[in-house]
Motif scaffolding. Structure first.
Motif, mmCIF file in Angstrom:
data_model
loop_
_atom_site.group_PDB
_atom_site.id
_atom_site.type_symbol
_atom_site.label_atom_id
_atom_site.label_comp_id
_atom_site.label_asym_id
_atom_site.label_seq_id
_atom_site.Cartn_x
_atom_site.Cartn_y
_atom_site.Cartn_z
ATOM 1 N N THR A 245 37.438 35.280 33.969
ATOM 2 C CA THR A 245 36.565 35.950 35.199
ATOM 3 C C THR A 245 37.560 36.466 36.130
ATOM 4 O O THR A 245 38.023 35.499 36.844
ATOM 5 C CB THR A 245 35.467 35.100 35.596
ATOM 6 N N ALA A 246 38.018 37.574 36.010
ATOM 7 C CA ALA A 246 38.732 37.971 37.246
ATOM 8 C C ALA A 246 38.198 38.199 38.612
ATOM 9 O O ALA A 246 37.158 38.046 38.620
ATOM 10 C CB ALA A 246 39.384 39.542 36.781
ATOM 11 N N THR B 109 36.108 43.314 39.922
ATOM 12 C CA THR B 109 35.709 44.322 38.950
ATOM 13 C C THR B 109 36.935 45.162 38.456
ATOM 14 O O THR B 109 37.203 45.230 37.237
ATOM 15 C CB THR B 109 34.744 45.336 39.376
ATOM 16 N N GLN C 253 39.070 42.885 36.381
ATOM 17 C CA GLN C 253 38.060 42.550 35.119
ATOM 18 C C GLN C 253 38.372 43.726 34.077
ATOM 19 O O GLN C 253 38.561 43.549 32.859
ATOM 20 C CB GLN C 253 36.773 42.255 35.344
ATOM 21 N N GLN D 128 40.216 43.145 30.384
ATOM 22 C CA GLN D 128 39.455 43.692 29.340
ATOM 23 C C GLN D 128 40.173 44.494 28.314
ATOM 24 O O GLN D 128 40.204 44.622 27.318
ATOM 25 C CB GLN D 128 38.025 43.965 29.590
#
Length: 187
Positions: A58-59, A62, A65, A69
């Motif tokens: 969980t970075a 956003t 993240q 991803q």
């Protein structure tokens, strides 16, 4: 060209400033570490480990993240160059986020660049000392470099945190401590 370079430098500096700090360690993270160390079997350990990976993955925001991803998706598609670019971007954006270093280390490990992988694993562990994936990766990289004793010690450290690691079958007797040769002195 010079204006483009200045723009890129300003953009990089702005991006670094935009990454929020890592959140404090959650109570659940601490609880999972204790539960994992005492897991009664591999199935239960895998459940705890998966939840820990969700926490580590969980970075801070956003943007980070999305970069993480995309890099992981590229790695899974064997686009290692693209994944490496994403993890470099992630680290530039969030240099205090351990998983960026861990994922970049994994790419370098796959590419057999174990020394570079170790540098990133050390950075990840400086940020998150109990990152089991980074510890395990460090152990395996050391072993690949022929630093068996050091690698075995790190692997044992990781196994204290998760005794059900798949790499537990890689434990071997500790090689002897190298003896320093003392030059003989004639009297």
């Amino acid at each position: 060209m010079r204006l483009l370079l200045i723009f890129c430098l300003l953009l990089t500096t702005a991006a670094q400033a935009a990454c929020p700090p890592n959140p404090e360690r959650s109570a659940r993270h601490t609880e999972l570490m204790a539960l994992l160390a005492d897991a009664p079997n591999e199935t239960v350990a895998r459940e705890y480990s998966n939840e820990l990976w969700n926490i580590w993955g969980t970075a801070p925001d956003t943007t980070a993240q999305e970069i993480l991803q995309r890099g992981m998706e590229r790695r899974q598609a064997f686009d290692l160059r693209g994944a490496l670019e994403d993890f470099n971007t992630l680290i530039d954006y969030c240099p205090g986020y351990a998983e960026g270093y861990n994922q970049r280390a994994f790419i370098n490990f796959i590419g057999r660049d174990y020394e570079i992988a170790l540098e990133d694993l050390d950075r990840a562990l400086a940020i998150t000392p109990d990152h089991i994936g980074a510890l395990t990766g460090r152990a395996l990289a050391l072993i690949q470099l022929g630093r068996d004793r050091e690698g075995q010690l790190v692997l044992r450290e990781a196994l204290k945190l998760n005794p059900w690691l798949p790499e537990r079958n890689r434990v071997t007797p500790l090689p002897p401590v190298p003896q320093e040769t003392v030059p003989e002195v004639e009297l």
